[in-house]
Write a protein that holds these residues in place. Sequence first.
Motif, PDB file in Angstrom:
ATOM      1  N   GLN A 152       0.708  -1.054   0.155  1.00 47.11           N
ATOM      2  CA  GLN A 152      -0.004  -0.094   0.056  1.00 47.11           C
ATOM      3  C   GLN A 152       0.969   1.357  -0.159  1.00 47.11           C
ATOM      4  OE1 GLN A 152      -2.100   1.609   3.666  1.00 47.11           O
ATOM      5  NE2 GLN A 152      -3.840   0.704   2.649  1.00 47.11           N
ATOM      6  N   LYS A 154       2.450   4.970   0.983  1.00 47.54           N
ATOM      7  CA  LYS A 154       2.269   5.818   2.285  1.00 47.54           C
ATOM      8  C   LYS A 154       2.975   6.860   1.907  1.00 47.54           C
ATOM      9  CE  LYS A 154       2.581   1.520   5.235  1.00 47.54           C
ATOM     10  NZ  LYS A 154       3.838   0.984   6.141  1.00 47.54           N
ATOM     11  N   VAL A 155       2.556   7.960   2.491  1.00 42.77           N
ATOM     12  CA  VAL A 155       3.184   9.216   2.555  1.00 42.77           C
ATOM     13  C   VAL A 155       4.716   9.398   2.780  1.00 42.77           C
ATOM     14  CG1 VAL A 155       2.910  11.829   3.404  1.00 42.77           C
ATOM     15  CG2 VAL A 155       0.915  10.273   3.084  1.00 42.77           C
ATOM     16  N   GLY A 181       7.214   7.241   4.605  1.00 43.73           N
ATOM     17  CA  GLY A 181       6.707   6.020   4.269  1.00 43.73           C
ATOM     18  C   GLY A 181       7.650   5.652   2.996  1.00 43.73           C
ATOM     19  N   GLN A 185      11.974   1.420   0.970  1.00 44.68           N
ATOM     20  CA  GLN A 185      11.631   1.226  -0.602  1.00 44.68           C
ATOM     21  C   GLN A 185      12.752   0.845  -1.532  1.00 44.68           C
ATOM     22  OE1 GLN A 185       8.146   2.863  -2.015  1.00 44.68           O
ATOM     23  NE2 GLN A 185       6.940   3.065  -0.262  1.00 44.68           N
ATOM     24  N   LEU A 222      -1.373  11.468   0.127  1.00 42.84           N
ATOM     25  CA  LEU A 222      -2.694  10.618  -0.049  1.00 42.84           C
ATOM     26  C   LEU A 222      -3.580  11.954  -0.042  1.00 42.84           C
ATOM     27  CD1 LEU A 222      -1.953   7.712   1.961  1.00 42.84           C
ATOM     28  CD2 LEU A 222      -1.843   8.061  -0.428  1.00 42.84           C
TER      29      LEU A 222
END
Length: 227
Positions: A152, A154-155, A181, A185, A222
Amino acid sequence: MLFLWVAVAGIAGSDGGSGDSKSALLQTPPPPVIYAPPPPPSPPPPPLRGKAAMPTPQSNPGGWVTTNDYPSSALRNEEEGVARFRLTITPVGEVSACFITQSSGSAALDETSCRLVRERARFFPAKNEKGKAVEGTYSNSIRWMIPQSVPQPKVGSMTMSFIVEKDGRQSDCRVIRTEAGMVGQLPLGPMPCSNRLIDPPFTDAKGEPVRKRVVQTMTRSLEDMID
């Protein structure tokens, strides 16, 4: 000439004939003239013909089937594979028949492949050498792969940098900072650079090529949707 004279003299001496006989022997009739018929006219060259053409899709075949079309039963059973098919194309460019030439291993995937292609595919029809639209065939395949889930969003934000060399190449590409977030990654540090050239490259006030470091930040946010 010597041979002809001796022959005539011998004949004259044998029968005692006069000069008239010599004249008679020498006056041979002219050869007959043979009139040959004129040659028949050459046949006309065959009419020019174009090249026959196979059916061609009117749209990108990659758009005929998408991951949203994955059969639910195949998803539950985790079925994947390549379905190869052959289509019969009418003279107006419509699909009249679909045959699976190599199964994907899943009846659901094979059936869905033919059903969707028959519904969505349209063609420029085949043409014969005279340019007339005729029936034709077209073959292709669909690779079915179960879509992979992604985490999902994320900010957060991520800052990256790279150097543009004097010839436009990119070098020293790296992630230099992640926040919120975006953390984890992509790892901090060097990463593969793009093979695309920066065109034109950077130059100084005199127009001479120079190196530049580019720093860019990607921010993700978001927003609530109002139904």
